[in-house]
Enzyme design. Sequence first.
Site, PDB file in Angstrom:
ATOM      1  N   GLY A  17      10.834  39.854  33.639  1.00 45.76           N
ATOM      2  CA  GLY A  17      11.567  41.030  33.165  1.00 45.76           C
ATOM      3  C   GLY A  17      13.061  40.935  33.414  1.00 45.76           C
ATOM      4  N   ALA A  18      13.461  40.395  34.557  1.00 50.84           N
ATOM      5  CA  ALA A  18      14.892  40.319  34.875  1.00 50.84           C
ATOM      6  C   ALA A  18      15.590  39.322  33.952  1.00 50.84           C
ATOM      7  CB  ALA A  18      15.085  39.917  36.333  1.00 50.84           C
ATOM      8  N   PHE A 118       3.181  58.204  42.614  1.00 52.59           N
ATOM      9  CA  PHE A 118       3.204  56.899  43.274  1.00 52.59           C
ATOM     10  C   PHE A 118       3.719  57.072  44.694  1.00 52.59           C
ATOM     11  CE2 PHE A 118       2.842  52.370  42.202  1.00 52.59           C
ATOM     12  CZ  PHE A 118       2.139  52.423  41.017  1.00 52.59           C
ATOM     13  N   ASP A 219      11.561  29.132  44.042  1.00 57.07           N
ATOM     14  CA  ASP A 219      12.415  27.971  43.740  1.00 57.07           C
ATOM     15  C   ASP A 219      13.904  28.339  43.739  1.00 57.07           C
ATOM     16  OD1 ASP A 219       9.814  27.430  43.054  1.00 57.07           O
ATOM     17  OD2 ASP A 219      10.237  26.591  41.082  1.00 57.07           O
ATOM     18  N   GLN A 238       7.076  42.545  51.837  1.00 51.49           N
ATOM     19  CA  GLN A 238       6.133  43.656  51.746  1.00 51.49           C
ATOM     20  C   GLN A 238       4.675  43.217  51.665  1.00 51.49           C
ATOM     21  OE1 GLN A 238       5.931  46.339  48.013  1.00 51.49           O
ATOM     22  NE2 GLN A 238       6.641  47.649  49.664  1.00 51.49           N
ATOM     23  N   HIS A 240       1.324  44.768  50.493  1.00 54.06           N
ATOM     24  CA  HIS A 240       0.771  45.889  49.736  1.00 54.06           C
ATOM     25  C   HIS A 240      -0.557  46.249  50.385  1.00 54.06           C
ATOM     26  CE1 HIS A 240      -0.910  48.219  46.475  1.00 54.06           C
ATOM     27  NE2 HIS A 240       0.208  48.131  45.784  1.00 54.06           N
ATOM     28  N   LEU A 250      -4.225  42.242  43.312  1.00 53.21           N
ATOM     29  CA  LEU A 250      -3.701  43.577  43.531  1.00 53.21           C
ATOM     30  C   LEU A 250      -4.548  44.675  42.898  1.00 53.21           C
ATOM     31  CD1 LEU A 250      -1.095  44.753  44.880  1.00 53.21           C
ATOM     32  CD2 LEU A 250      -0.413  45.290  42.559  1.00 53.21           C
ATOM     33  N   GLU A 253      -1.277  50.715  43.275  1.00 54.28           N
ATOM     34  CA  GLU A 253      -1.096  51.978  43.967  1.00 54.28           C
ATOM     35  C   GLU A 253      -1.427  53.161  43.050  1.00 54.28           C
ATOM     36  OE1 GLU A 253       2.374  51.647  46.386  1.00 54.28           O
ATOM     37  OE2 GLU A 253       2.957  53.672  45.855  1.00 54.28           O
ATOM     38  N   ARG A 284       4.455  51.961  51.340  1.00 47.71           N
ATOM     39  CA  ARG A 284       3.481  50.875  51.518  1.00 47.71           C
ATOM     40  C   ARG A 284       3.420  50.330  52.937  1.00 47.71           C
ATOM     41  NH1 ARG A 284       4.620  47.805  45.777  1.00 47.71           N
ATOM     42  NH2 ARG A 284       3.502  49.373  44.569  1.00 47.71           N
ATOM     43  N   HIS A 371       2.967  40.717  49.050  1.00 48.86           N
ATOM     44  CA  HIS A 371       3.206  41.206  47.703  1.00 48.86           C
ATOM     45  C   HIS A 371       4.619  41.018  47.189  1.00 48.86           C
ATOM     46  CE1 HIS A 371       2.511  43.652  44.195  1.00 48.86           C
ATOM     47  NE2 HIS A 371       3.364  44.588  44.568  1.00 48.86           N
ATOM     48  N   ARG A 414      10.097  48.333  49.839  1.00 46.75           N
ATOM     49  CA  ARG A 414      10.278  48.782  48.457  1.00 46.75           C
ATOM     50  C   ARG A 414       9.251  49.847  48.098  1.00 46.75           C
ATOM     51  NH1 ARG A 414       7.841  47.608  43.535  1.00 46.75           N
ATOM     52  NH2 ARG A 414       6.638  45.811  44.253  1.00 46.75           N
ATOM     53  N   LEU A 420       9.977  47.047  38.847  1.00 39.02           N
ATOM     54  CA  LEU A 420      10.119  46.974  37.386  1.00 39.02           C
ATOM     55  C   LEU A 420      11.439  47.637  36.991  1.00 39.02           C
ATOM     56  CD1 LEU A 420       6.493  47.649  36.069  1.00 39.02           C
ATOM     57  CD2 LEU A 420       7.709  45.473  36.213  1.00 39.02           C
TER      58      LEU A 420
HETATM   59  C1  LIG Z   1       0.087  41.956  40.659  1.00 38.70           C
HETATM   60  C2  LIG Z   1       1.435  42.625  40.710  1.00 38.70           C
HETATM   61  C3  LIG Z   1       1.585  43.936  40.294  1.00 38.70           C
HETATM   62  C4  LIG Z   1       2.841  44.562  40.341  1.00 38.70           C
HETATM   63  N1  LIG Z   1       2.957  45.862  39.901  1.00 38.70           N
HETATM   64  C5  LIG Z   1       4.186  46.452  39.896  1.00 38.70           C
HETATM   65  C6  LIG Z   1       4.366  47.764  39.377  1.00 38.70           C
HETATM   66  O1  LIG Z   1       3.451  48.399  38.896  1.00 38.70           O
HETATM   67  N2  LIG Z   1       5.608  48.301  39.412  1.00 38.70           N
HETATM   68  C7  LIG Z   1       6.666  47.633  39.926  1.00 38.70           C
HETATM   69  O2  LIG Z   1       7.770  48.169  39.918  1.00 38.70           O
HETATM   70  N3  LIG Z   1       6.518  46.362  40.391  1.00 38.70           N
HETATM   71  C8  LIG Z   1       5.316  45.764  40.391  1.00 38.70           C
HETATM   72  N4  LIG Z   1       5.187  44.483  40.866  1.00 38.70           N
HETATM   73  C9  LIG Z   1       6.381  43.729  41.243  1.00 38.70           C
HETATM   74  C10 LIG Z   1       7.102  43.268  39.990  1.00 38.70           C
HETATM   75  O3  LIG Z   1       6.190  43.044  38.962  1.00 38.70           O
HETATM   76  C11 LIG Z   1       7.888  41.982  40.218  1.00 38.70           C
HETATM   77  O4  LIG Z   1       8.654  42.095  41.378  1.00 38.70           O
HETATM   78  C12 LIG Z   1       8.799  41.716  39.046  1.00 38.70           C
HETATM   79  O5  LIG Z   1       8.064  41.753  37.842  1.00 38.70           O
HETATM   80  C13 LIG Z   1       9.522  40.403  39.182  1.00 38.70           C
HETATM   81  O6  LIG Z   1      10.213  40.133  37.983  1.00 38.70           O
HETATM   82  P1  LIG Z   1      11.217  38.926  37.874  1.00 38.70           P
HETATM   83  O7  LIG Z   1      11.775  38.949  36.507  1.00 38.70           O
HETATM   84  O8  LIG Z   1      12.165  38.961  39.008  1.00 38.70           O
HETATM   85  O9  LIG Z   1      10.323  37.624  38.103  1.00 38.70           O
HETATM   86  P2  LIG Z   1       8.938  37.134  37.441  1.00 38.70           P
HETATM   87  O10 LIG Z   1       8.384  38.055  36.472  1.00 38.70           O
HETATM   88  O11 LIG Z   1       8.095  36.695  38.579  1.00 38.70           O
HETATM   89  O12 LIG Z   1       9.396  35.858  36.631  1.00 38.70           O
HETATM   90  C14 LIG Z   1       9.890  34.693  37.257  1.00 38.70           C
HETATM   91  C15 LIG Z   1      10.312  33.733  36.181  1.00 38.70           C
HETATM   92  O13 LIG Z   1      10.998  32.651  36.776  1.00 38.70           O
HETATM   93  C16 LIG Z   1      10.554  31.438  36.206  1.00 38.70           C
HETATM   94  N5  LIG Z   1      10.799  30.395  37.205  1.00 38.70           N
HETATM   95  C17 LIG Z   1      10.530  30.423  38.534  1.00 38.70           C
HETATM   96  N6  LIG Z   1      10.950  29.282  39.108  1.00 38.70           N
HETATM   97  C18 LIG Z   1      11.501  28.534  38.121  1.00 38.70           C
HETATM   98  C19 LIG Z   1      12.105  27.257  38.083  1.00 38.70           C
HETATM   99  N7  LIG Z   1      12.211  26.504  39.177  1.00 38.70           N
HETATM  100  N8  LIG Z   1      12.551  26.804  36.892  1.00 38.70           N
HETATM  101  C20 LIG Z   1      12.416  27.551  35.755  1.00 38.70           C
HETATM  102  N9  LIG Z   1      11.850  28.757  35.744  1.00 38.70           N
HETATM  103  C21 LIG Z   1      11.410  29.243  36.918  1.00 38.70           C
HETATM  104  C22 LIG Z   1       9.108  31.668  35.853  1.00 38.70           C
HETATM  105  O14 LIG Z   1       8.732  30.809  34.819  1.00 38.70           O
HETATM  106  C23 LIG Z   1       9.170  33.132  35.380  1.00 38.70           C
HETATM  107  O15 LIG Z   1       9.513  33.168  34.028  1.00 38.70           O
HETATM  108  C24 LIG Z   1       3.942  43.848  40.825  1.00 38.70           C
HETATM  109  C25 LIG Z   1       3.799  42.526  41.229  1.00 38.70           C
HETATM  110  C26 LIG Z   1       2.557  41.934  41.207  1.00 38.70           C
HETATM  111  C27 LIG Z   1       2.444  40.520  41.722  1.00 38.70           C
END
Ligand SMILES: Cc1cc2nc3c(=O)[nH]c(=O)nc-3n(C[C@H](O)[C@H](O)[C@H](O)COP(=O)(O)OP(=O)(O)OC[C@H]3O[C@@H](n4cnc5c(N)ncnc54)[C@H](O)[C@@H]3O)c2cc1C
Length: 601
Positions: A17-18, A118, A219, A238, A240, A250, A253, A284, A371, A414, A420
Amino acid sequence: MQYHYHKHDVIIVGAGGAGLTAALYAGKEVDTAVISKLYPTRSHTGAAQGGIGASLANLEKDTWQWHAYDTIKGSDFLGDQDAIEFMCKDAPSVVYELEHMGLPFDRTPEGKISQRRFGGHTNNETKQPVLRACNAADRTGHMILQTLYQQCIKHNVNFYDEYQMLDLIMVDGECRGVVAYEIDTGDLHVFHAKAVMLATGGWGRVWNITSNALTLTGDGAAVVLRHNLPLEDMEFFQFHPTGLFKLGILITEAVRGEGGVLINKDGERFMPKYAPTVKELASRDVVSRAIYLEVMDGKGIDGKDYVYLDITPDTVNKYFEIDDSRQPNGELRHIDSDYVRAKLEDITDFCKTYVGVDPTKEPIPVQPTAHYAMGGIPTDIDTRVRANESKKDVVTGLYAAGECACVSVHGGNRLGTNSLLDIVVFGRRGGKVMAQEVKEMDFQPIDADAAAAKVQAELDGILNSTGEETLAVLQQEMKTVMSKDVGVFRVEEGMAEAVAKIRELRQRFKNIHIDDKGKRFNTNLLEAWQLGCLLDLALVTAESALARKESRGAHARDDYKERDDENWMKHTMAYMDADGKVTLKYMPVAVTTHKPVKRVY
Ligand SMILES: Cc1cc2nc3c(=O)[nH]c(=O)nc-3n(C[C@H](O)[C@H](O)[C@H](O)COP(=O)(O)OP(=O)(O)OC[C@H]3O[C@@H](n4cnc5c(N)ncnc54)[C@H](O)[C@@H]3O)c2cc1C
């Protein structure tokens, strides 16, 4: 040596998402490319279940100031209040923007975005849980990820799928690109850029029982650390409260948000003892510790280290009556099996598939699961990576957002739904800032040969090692010691042992042996490289934790039970040198409005 060369204004590493939000915003204005080791829609964001927090006030009164205060309180007063205010104020606008991009949120009968309760999110006047989590059933993250990916494709963002970033190209303290490994061919690629954003997600794989996907190996954070840059607040990880027993998968919540209760072996609903007002919806860290204490007290189910999470309608309705829990329209709450299945479709499926339990009929066996990384790569509100603890110096050309970053909106703990939110708010901010900055810059020179050669040498070190150590053994020993000694509760002796053990494992890692020496899809090689990242992060986590002599948020010490604002209301900044020596420095917390008070739930 052979390598491929590419040039883009902005490179974003990570397609969760980021990364995708940043790519969308940067991509509308400048030449932008995303590098991802996973196919984008397989990123962990897609696993997020419960919701995204925003004070839309669609169902009852709510304000962004309440959201901000809950977040500050949830962070145990370690979160930076300026960043938290920015995020909570921005929340309704990012949620509406996602809606307008086509995200299929659940609806109220009038067609507005529906919201659920939540943990830690409250009406600041009544202190009762508030309806603030916007959700698309229990697959909110999946919908966010798909929506963003479609938008990126529409706006012609370039994608390098299944390319793994292995190093940053740093020249004179500036970031000018990355080196990546093409997983399909084993070829190296040098990416020359004006701005690089790391959005690589978390590192739950340091621990044994985790909700995190196999790929969450930290990484980006590890590579930053290896360039003598600090990582912030690594001791705050954290747990969970509700992972499936033994598996860690998971159970959102949202189950508790919809009315689920936690029950011990005596059939007692135990959360009122620990958090009399919000009970199961305490933050949490509080709920995880309560489960742990019940288990330590011999009240785990069958004497084992798990409890029940009960969302069966009979139990839930009974407690709604006892608590006199009402809907915003004043009616007593009531649920039935169809409601549970509709609001928690995926959870119902997971429970049936993995533990053979139908949650509409039987309670779910749960235990705390590793988590979320509250700490990470320190950034300012513009997602610029901080060079040190001065709060003034940033690393030119380097940005970070999402779980790998620490801005810091989560502080010591958190709140659910705030990650999200964090990823889209700061993804958007970072994308805009980078686009603006690169328009006024030229590409600066790099030595591409040297950058590629450095990475090749690192990989050859693993490929050519004739040592006897195996990946599986080292990995397991790391997870065991981190779970035992740097888990939900911590003490001096255990953490010191963990530091010593991780140091030993880092030495043994030099003698690692892998079987696959080939070029195509050599996951064996990449997993070994990732283990190196996890070990580095485990070491700074344990060292940062050992030094912090207080209990705050997720960092709970049996030997220092109280929060100590006088000495410890500050961010840890951990540096690691080439020999693995860790140096800890500290940075003040940004306090705008709210002076620390004791947390009561
Ligand atoms: C099961 C679960 C349920 C969750 N539910 C919620 C929720 O309901 N609400 C909430 O707010 N949060 C929730 N979270 C937390 C939240 O989803 C995550 O913290 C958030 O989505 C992280 O997003 P991100 O974009 O930082 O990384 P991610 O979505 O983890 O993406 C990481 C990206 O980095 C890439 N990457 C990593 N290393 C490398 C590398 N060396 N080279 C190239 N690419 C790389 C991967 O390919 C991937 O595309 C949940 C987490 C989990 C695990």
